[in-house]
Scaffold this active site. Structure first.
Site, PDB file in Angstrom:
ATOM      1  N   ASP A 143      12.289 -17.788  -1.893  1.00  0.00           N
ATOM      2  CA  ASP A 143      12.313 -16.949  -2.254  1.00  0.00           C
ATOM      3  C   ASP A 143      13.808 -16.730  -0.653  1.00  0.00           C
ATOM      4  O   ASP A 143      14.576 -16.291  -0.345  1.00  0.00           O
ATOM      5  CB  ASP A 143      11.658 -15.580  -1.204  1.00  0.00           C
ATOM      6  CG  ASP A 143      12.482 -14.148  -1.276  1.00  0.00           C
ATOM      7  OD1 ASP A 143      12.066 -13.534  -1.347  1.00  0.00           O
ATOM      8  OD2 ASP A 143      12.473 -14.026   0.070  1.00  0.00           O
ATOM      9  N   VAL A 171      13.688 -11.355  -2.987  1.00  0.00           N
ATOM     10  CA  VAL A 171      14.343 -11.996  -3.848  1.00  0.00           C
ATOM     11  C   VAL A 171      13.597 -11.677  -5.176  1.00  0.00           C
ATOM     12  O   VAL A 171      13.163 -11.547  -5.907  1.00  0.00           O
ATOM     13  CB  VAL A 171      15.176 -13.328  -3.529  1.00  0.00           C
ATOM     14  CG1 VAL A 171      15.432 -14.443  -4.964  1.00  0.00           C
ATOM     15  CG2 VAL A 171      16.219 -13.084  -3.062  1.00  0.00           C
ATOM     16  N   ASP A 172      11.735 -12.623  -4.680  1.00  0.00           N
ATOM     17  CA  ASP A 172      10.861 -13.029  -5.526  1.00  0.00           C
ATOM     18  C   ASP A 172       9.618 -11.430  -6.145  1.00  0.00           C
ATOM     19  O   ASP A 172       9.967 -11.353  -6.995  1.00  0.00           O
ATOM     20  CB  ASP A 172       9.377 -13.596  -4.628  1.00  0.00           C
ATOM     21  CG  ASP A 172       9.481 -14.766  -4.717  1.00  0.00           C
ATOM     22  OD1 ASP A 172      10.383 -15.802  -5.307  1.00  0.00           O
ATOM     23  OD2 ASP A 172       9.139 -14.849  -3.569  1.00  0.00           O
ATOM     24  N   MET A 173      10.480 -10.432  -5.232  1.00  0.00           N
ATOM     25  CA  MET A 173       9.579  -9.211  -5.484  1.00  0.00           C
ATOM     26  C   MET A 173      10.820  -8.897  -6.693  1.00  0.00           C
ATOM     27  O   MET A 173      10.493  -8.304  -7.809  1.00  0.00           O
ATOM     28  CB  MET A 173       9.678  -8.394  -4.636  1.00  0.00           C
ATOM     29  CG  MET A 173       8.827  -8.458  -3.420  1.00  0.00           C
ATOM     30  SD  MET A 173       6.741  -8.351  -3.632  1.00  0.00           S
ATOM     31  CE  MET A 173       6.291  -6.606  -4.209  1.00  0.00           C
TER      32      MET A 173
END
Length: 375
Positions: A143, A171-173
């Site tokens: 991320d 970003v991951d979410m």
């Protein structure tokens, strides 16, 4: 209205062979809304099981935040027997979520589209850093590295701090959210065609997709955006301000809201001042306006003022801590904290459905004993 206990995705079977966050959060969302989700882990388990302290019961708090409503299976996919069992599970699956390395798939004799070729009705959701082609194809990504690479850090913070990462794995979410959107689109298409497909979303693409309004501002002007701290680059006053008991965030989006705000503070002359009468003029003259507003807001009770402003139609909020937000009366009213067995506590689904609401059935699984190899 009568509700159905099974959830909107009841009857959908998901094999979640992903790890860390982007893939697992997608699996959790599908599980919250009724899908049967089976988390497949290797002998060492998901990396995030060790991302502690703190811990929630037997699992790290980090792992627990992305893996509820899943059953756990441990397979050694490096072995022929483990892969055979894994592929047998895919025979009855509707969705596969994975973030295997390209080299791992090649070692198994599978290209990126190989799962849907073998299982034509399968919706294969692949989460990766960069995708499989291009200058960065197949390279690893996390991320914060994507925040750096894709410009997010460059517009976060201010001139005194330098570039800063966003204080959560955004970003991951968002990659997990877009993975779910892709899965649902593919399942809808399968209803019409009977065919599954490959759904791929990358951390790189998701990081770039969040560059609003900075990307359109750049396309319009050719000027590289600079960090503005808590202030919005296009709107003002859209910024944080100190008060007598903490900061508030004022989010004035139009001239009518600015007029209401100024009347409340006794600054009736500002809306007619040519420097501040419209949003473009306020944005250009933001330094002068900020100084006037800081002086007016400094003696105010910020929390009371924020609520008062919201009630008269001016978007505003106290700058809360995480504890403040989780303990807020509206958080309790909306049922946004979930408690289950094994000391599990987590955040509820933000999606409210009238007939098929989310349900919370299983705490995150402990790492299961590996299935023994056949002699």
């Amino acid at each position: 209205m009568k509700t159905e206990s099974g959830g909107a995705l009841s009857g959908i079977r998901v094999i979640d062979a992903s790890r860390v966050l982007g893939g697992p959060i997608a699996g959790q969302i599908l599980g919250d809304h009724g899908a049967e989700v089976i988390k497949v882990e290797g002998p060492a388990g998901d990396d995030t099981r060790q991302w502690g302290p703190p811990y929630l019961g037997r699992n790290s708090a980090y792992f627990s935040g992305a893996n509820r409503n899943k059953k756990g299976v441990t397979l050694d996919l490096a072995s022929e027997t483990g892969r055979s069992r894994f592929f047998a599970m895919l025979e009855t699956a509707d969705v596969l979520i994975e973030n295997f390395k390209e080299s791992t798939l090649k070692k198994w004799g599978i290209d990126v589209s190989g799962f849907t070729e073998r299982f034509p009705r399968l919706v294969h959701c692949r989460v990766s850093g960069f995708g499989s082609t291009g200058p960065y194809g197949g390279l690893p990504a996390y991320d914060t590295a994507m925040q750096a690479l894709c410009g997010l850090m460059s517009v976060n913070g201010d001139h005194s701090t330098g570039p800063l990462r966003v204080g959560l794995p955004i970003v991951d979410m968002t990659t997990g959210l877009n993975a779910v959107i892709g899965v649902l689109l593919a399942l809808q298409n399968r209803e019409r065609t009977g065919m599954g497909q490959l759904v791929e979303t990358t951390l790189y693409a998701n990081a770039l997709s969040m560059l609003h309004p900075h990307a359109p501002n750049y396309f319009a002007t050719g000027r590289c955006p600079a960090p503005t701290g808590n202030a919005h680059p296009n709107i003002y006053p859209y910024d944080s301000y100190p008060t007598a008991n903490g900061h508030i965030y004022l989010a004035v989006g139009n001239d009518a809201q600015f007029g209401l705000f100024c009347r409340r503070l006794g600054l009736d002359e500002l809306p007619s001042d040519p420097r501040f009468s419209t949003n473009p003029s306020r944005s250009v003259n933001r330094a002068a306006l900020k100084a006037l507003l800081e002086a007016a807001l400094k003696p105010e009770d910020g929390r009371s003022l924020a609520l008062e402003l919201m009630r008269i139609g001016v978007p505003c909020a106290p700058v809360n801590t995480v504890e403040d937000a989780l303990c807020d009366p509206h958080t309790r009213h909306a049922g946004l904290v979930v408690e289950l067995e094994d000391e599990y506590k987590g955040l509820a689904s933000p999606i409210s459905l009238s007939r098929t609401p989310a349900t919370y059935r299983h705490a995150p699984p402990a790492l299961a004993a590996i299935e023994k190899e056949e002699a």
